[in-house]
Scaffold this motif. Structure first.
Motif, PDB file in Angstrom:
ATOM      1  N   PHE A 202       0.828  -1.203   0.000  1.00 18.33           N
ATOM      2  CA  PHE A 202       0.000   0.000   0.000  1.00 18.33           C
ATOM      3  C   PHE A 202       0.869   1.263   0.000  1.00 18.33           C
ATOM      4  O   PHE A 202       1.952   1.272   0.575  1.00 18.33           O
ATOM      5  N   GLU A 203       0.360   2.297  -0.652  1.00 21.04           N
ATOM      6  CA  GLU A 203       1.062   3.580  -0.698  1.00 21.04           C
ATOM      7  C   GLU A 203       0.701   4.412   0.528  1.00 21.04           C
ATOM      8  O   GLU A 203      -0.472   4.469   0.916  1.00 21.04           O
ATOM      9  N   PRO A 204       1.688   5.061   1.163  1.00 22.25           N
ATOM     10  CA  PRO A 204       1.449   5.756   2.431  1.00 22.25           C
ATOM     11  C   PRO A 204       0.526   6.959   2.360  1.00 22.25           C
ATOM     12  O   PRO A 204      -0.097   7.325   3.347  1.00 22.25           O
ATOM     13  N   ASP A 205       0.402   7.584   1.216  1.00 18.56           N
ATOM     14  CA  ASP A 205      -0.396   8.815   1.128  1.00 18.56           C
ATOM     15  C   ASP A 205      -1.649   8.635   0.268  1.00 18.56           C
ATOM     16  O   ASP A 205      -2.207   9.596  -0.244  1.00 18.56           O
ATOM     17  N   LYS A 206      -2.101   7.406   0.135  1.00 17.44           N
ATOM     18  CA  LYS A 206      -3.257   7.120  -0.723  1.00 17.44           C
ATOM     19  C   LYS A 206      -4.450   6.634   0.092  1.00 17.44           C
ATOM     20  O   LYS A 206      -4.293   5.905   1.062  1.00 17.44           O
ATOM     21  N   ILE A 207      -5.652   7.061  -0.321  1.00 14.87           N
ATOM     22  CA  ILE A 207      -6.895   6.589   0.282  1.00 14.87           C
ATOM     23  C   ILE A 207      -7.446   5.458  -0.583  1.00 14.87           C
ATOM     24  O   ILE A 207      -7.586   5.607  -1.797  1.00 14.87           O
ATOM     25  N   TYR A 208      -7.756   4.320   0.043  1.00 15.55           N
ATOM     26  CA  TYR A 208      -8.250   3.148  -0.681  1.00 15.55           C
ATOM     27  C   TYR A 208      -9.716   2.865  -0.330  1.00 15.55           C
ATOM     28  O   TYR A 208     -10.135   3.083   0.812  1.00 15.55           O
ATOM     29  N   GLU A 212     -10.738  -1.949  -3.142  1.00 19.78           N
ATOM     30  CA  GLU A 212      -9.328  -1.902  -3.538  1.00 19.78           C
ATOM     31  C   GLU A 212      -8.450  -2.633  -2.529  1.00 19.78           C
ATOM     32  O   GLU A 212      -7.511  -3.346  -2.898  1.00 19.78           O
ATOM     33  N   VAL A 213      -8.768  -2.445  -1.245  1.00 19.39           N
ATOM     34  CA  VAL A 213      -8.020  -3.149  -0.196  1.00 19.39           C
ATOM     35  C   VAL A 213      -8.181  -4.654  -0.356  1.00 19.39           C
ATOM     36  O   VAL A 213      -7.212  -5.414  -0.291  1.00 19.39           O
ATOM     37  N   ASN A 214      -9.414  -5.082  -0.592  1.00 20.30           N
ATOM     38  CA  ASN A 214      -9.691  -6.511  -0.756  1.00 20.30           C
ATOM     39  C   ASN A 214      -8.961  -7.101  -1.961  1.00 20.30           C
ATOM     40  O   ASN A 214      -8.461  -8.232  -1.916  1.00 20.30           O
ATOM     41  N   GLN A 215      -8.896  -6.329  -3.043  1.00 17.35           N
ATOM     42  CA  GLN A 215      -8.221  -6.801  -4.246  1.00 17.35           C
ATOM     43  C   GLN A 215      -6.726  -7.011  -3.990  1.00 17.35           C
ATOM     44  O   GLN A 215      -6.142  -8.010  -4.416  1.00 17.35           O
ATOM     45  N   ILE A 216      -6.124  -6.058  -3.294  1.00 14.45           N
ATOM     46  CA  ILE A 216      -4.690  -6.160  -2.988  1.00 14.45           C
ATOM     47  C   ILE A 216      -4.427  -7.339  -2.067  1.00 14.45           C
ATOM     48  O   ILE A 216      -3.520  -8.145  -2.298  1.00 14.45           O
ATOM     49  N   LEU A 217      -5.238  -7.465  -1.024  1.00 14.12           N
ATOM     50  CA  LEU A 217      -5.024  -8.530  -0.040  1.00 14.12           C
ATOM     51  C   LEU A 217      -5.344  -9.909  -0.597  1.00 14.12           C
ATOM     52  O   LEU A 217      -4.674 -10.891  -0.266  1.00 14.12           O
ATOM     53  N   GLU A 233      -6.637  -3.789  13.485  1.00 12.29           N
ATOM     54  CA  GLU A 233      -6.506  -4.101  14.913  1.00 12.29           C
ATOM     55  C   GLU A 233      -5.111  -3.795  15.451  1.00 12.29           C
ATOM     56  O   GLU A 233      -4.963  -3.322  16.579  1.00 12.29           O
ATOM     57  N   TYR A 234      -4.083  -4.051  14.651  1.00 17.23           N
ATOM     58  CA  TYR A 234      -2.717  -3.838  15.095  1.00 17.23           C
ATOM     59  C   TYR A 234      -2.192  -2.438  14.769  1.00 17.23           C
ATOM     60  O   TYR A 234      -1.027  -2.137  15.000  1.00 17.23           O
ATOM     61  N   GLY A 235      -3.058  -1.594  14.228  1.00 17.48           N
ATOM     62  CA  GLY A 235      -2.676  -0.198  14.001  1.00 17.48           C
ATOM     63  C   GLY A 235      -1.843   0.064  12.776  1.00 17.48           C
ATOM     64  O   GLY A 235      -1.222   1.128  12.660  1.00 17.48           O
ATOM     65  N   PHE A 236      -1.815  -0.877  11.843  1.00 13.49           N
ATOM     66  CA  PHE A 236      -1.085  -0.644  10.595  1.00 13.49           C
ATOM     67  C   PHE A 236      -1.892   0.246   9.651  1.00 13.49           C
ATOM     68  O   PHE A 236      -1.327   1.055   8.920  1.00 13.49           O
ATOM     69  N   MET A 237      -3.220   0.066   9.652  1.00 14.09           N
ATOM     70  CA  MET A 237      -4.098   0.858   8.799  1.00 14.09           C
ATOM     71  C   MET A 237      -5.249   1.407   9.629  1.00 14.09           C
ATOM     72  O   MET A 237      -5.506   0.958  10.745  1.00 14.09           O
ATOM     73  N   ASP A 238      -5.914   2.389   9.070  1.00 13.82           N
ATOM     74  CA  ASP A 238      -7.095   2.959   9.710  1.00 13.82           C
ATOM     75  C   ASP A 238      -8.187   3.079   8.655  1.00 13.82           C
ATOM     76  O   ASP A 238      -7.920   2.965   7.460  1.00 13.82           O
ATOM     77  N   ARG A 239      -9.424   3.305   9.107  1.00 10.34           N
ATOM     78  CA  ARG A 239     -10.542   3.451   8.173  1.00 10.34           C
ATOM     79  C   ARG A 239     -11.580   4.389   8.770  1.00 10.34           C
ATOM     80  O   ARG A 239     -11.574   4.662   9.976  1.00 10.34           O
ATOM     81  N   ASN A 240     -12.458   4.891   7.909  1.00 12.42           N
ATOM     82  CA  ASN A 240     -13.532   5.748   8.426  1.00 12.42           C
ATOM     83  C   ASN A 240     -14.642   4.884   9.022  1.00 12.42           C
ATOM     84  O   ASN A 240     -14.597   3.655   8.957  1.00 12.42           O
ATOM     85  N   ASP A 242     -17.768   4.154   8.298  1.00  8.68           N
ATOM     86  CA  ASP A 242     -18.578   3.234   7.492  1.00  8.68           C
ATOM     87  C   ASP A 242     -17.738   2.222   6.701  1.00  8.68           C
ATOM     88  O   ASP A 242     -18.275   1.408   5.946  1.00  8.68           O
ATOM     89  N   GLY A 243     -16.408   2.276   6.879  1.00 11.67           N
ATOM     90  CA  GLY A 243     -15.543   1.297   6.232  1.00 11.67           C
ATOM     91  C   GLY A 243     -15.377   1.481   4.743  1.00 11.67           C
ATOM     92  O   GLY A 243     -14.919   0.577   4.048  1.00 11.67           O
ATOM     93  N   SER A 244     -15.724   2.665   4.240  1.00 12.10           N
ATOM     94  CA  SER A 244     -15.627   2.902   2.797  1.00 12.10           C
ATOM     95  C   SER A 244     -14.246   3.388   2.376  1.00 12.10           C
ATOM     96  O   SER A 244     -13.904   3.333   1.192  1.00 12.10           O
ATOM     97  N   GLN A 245     -13.448   3.860   3.343  1.00 16.44           N
ATOM     98  CA  GLN A 245     -12.116   4.375   3.025  1.00 16.44           C
ATOM     99  C   GLN A 245     -11.082   3.798   3.994  1.00 16.44           C
ATOM    100  O   GLN A 245     -11.307   3.712   5.199  1.00 16.44           O
ATOM    101  N   TYR A 246      -9.933   3.435   3.445  1.00 22.26           N
ATOM    102  CA  TYR A 246      -8.834   2.865   4.228  1.00 22.26           C
ATOM    103  C   TYR A 246      -7.540   3.612   3.890  1.00 22.26           C
ATOM    104  O   TYR A 246      -7.362   4.085   2.766  1.00 22.26           O
ATOM    105  N   TRP A 247      -6.624   3.681   4.834  1.00 21.14           N
ATOM    106  CA  TRP A 247      -5.338   4.323   4.592  1.00 21.14           C
ATOM    107  C   TRP A 247      -4.309   3.801   5.584  1.00 21.14           C
ATOM    108  O   TRP A 247      -4.655   3.276   6.649  1.00 21.14           O
ATOM    109  N   ILE A 248      -3.027   3.946   5.244  1.00 23.61           N
ATOM    110  CA  ILE A 248      -1.956   3.577   6.163  1.00 23.61           C
ATOM    111  C   ILE A 248      -1.971   4.551   7.323  1.00 23.61           C
ATOM    112  O   ILE A 248      -2.034   5.772   7.135  1.00 23.61           O
TER     113      ILE A 248
END
Length: 250
Positions: A202-208, A212-217, A233-240, A242-248
């Protein structure tokens, strides 16, 4: 990655909030990875800025005070209690000991003076420790017994994060084959190693989006939902919410 740039930055670079990468000629924000190329003129709010002035403007406008940003980091990074942080904010404002006592609605000026003294002593100790660690790094190359960096979003730093380069490489060799995860480990330390490796996709400055997250994983492991859950859970990524956006998580 973001955490690598942040933790390898000098004290002066942390204070200003950006680094200059001589090889690429870029000024890079330590907080969001926004980059400004040397030699390029940037129009901002009707004014033209050279790259260095543009990055200074960016840090101030996008992130505010670096003092506040660093102070807001958890105790595991600052070593400061909430009361100590409050006092440092008052010191930053230039308040006298008497004025601080009034703001706190209690205490004494002698207590505040004692805190000032302790902060000065802490600063001296930090300088000596940085010099010692700098000399240690100068005299040895990164080896198998060197510890890997802890990601800044780590929810609880404990012995699980005492991971050496040798341990990491051995785990990755065991659990990955041709870029795919053979099985998700049950031991905590191994989970962290695997998750940190996966995060590099994942790119550090990109919103997924979640899709898109599912496709990569899913290109790494068939049970992508489990990996996605542990990344959060381990704090590597965060999300809004409703779970529609993910980011590092920086």
């Amino acid at each position: 990655m973001t955490i690598e740039r942040f933790w390898t930055a000098s004290v002066e670079e942390l204070k200003q909030g950006f680094i200059y990468e001589k090889a690429s000629g870029h000024y890079t924000c330590l907080l969001c990875q926004e980059r400004f190329e040397e030699g390029v003129i940037y129009p901002i709010d009707g004014t033209l800025y050279e790259a260095k002035k543009a990055i200074v403007f960016h840090v101030n406008r996008a992130h505010g005070s670096m003092f506040e940003h660093l102070l807001a980091m958890g105790k595991k990074y600052t070593g400061l209690s909430e009361h100590q942080k409050e006092l440092l904010r008052y010191f930053k404002q230039g308040l006298s000991d008497k004025e601080i006592v009034a703001e706190l609605n209690g205490g004494s000026t002698s207590t505040i003076r004692n805190h000032r003294f302790k902060f000065k002593e802490k600063e001296k100790q930090a300088k000596v420790f940085l010099a010692i660690m700098g000399l240690l790094k100068d005299e040895k190359n990164v080896g198998d017994d060197e510890f890997i960096d802890i990601h800044s979003g780590a929810t609880m730093v404990d012995e699980r994060y005492a991971i050496t380069v040798m341990e990491r490489d051995k785990v990755l060799e065991t659990y990955f084959q041709n870029g795919r995860l053979k099985t998700f480990p049950s031991k905590e330390k191994r989970k962290i190693i695997v998750l940190q490796y996966i995060l590099n996709r994942f790119e550090p400055d990109k919103i997924y989006t979640e899709k898109e997250v599912n496709q990569i994983l899913s290109s790494i492991y068939e049970d992508f939902a489990t990996i996605r859950r542990y990344l959060i859970e381990y704090g590597f990524m965060d999300r809004n919410k409703d779970g529609s956006q993910y980011w590092i998580k920086n």
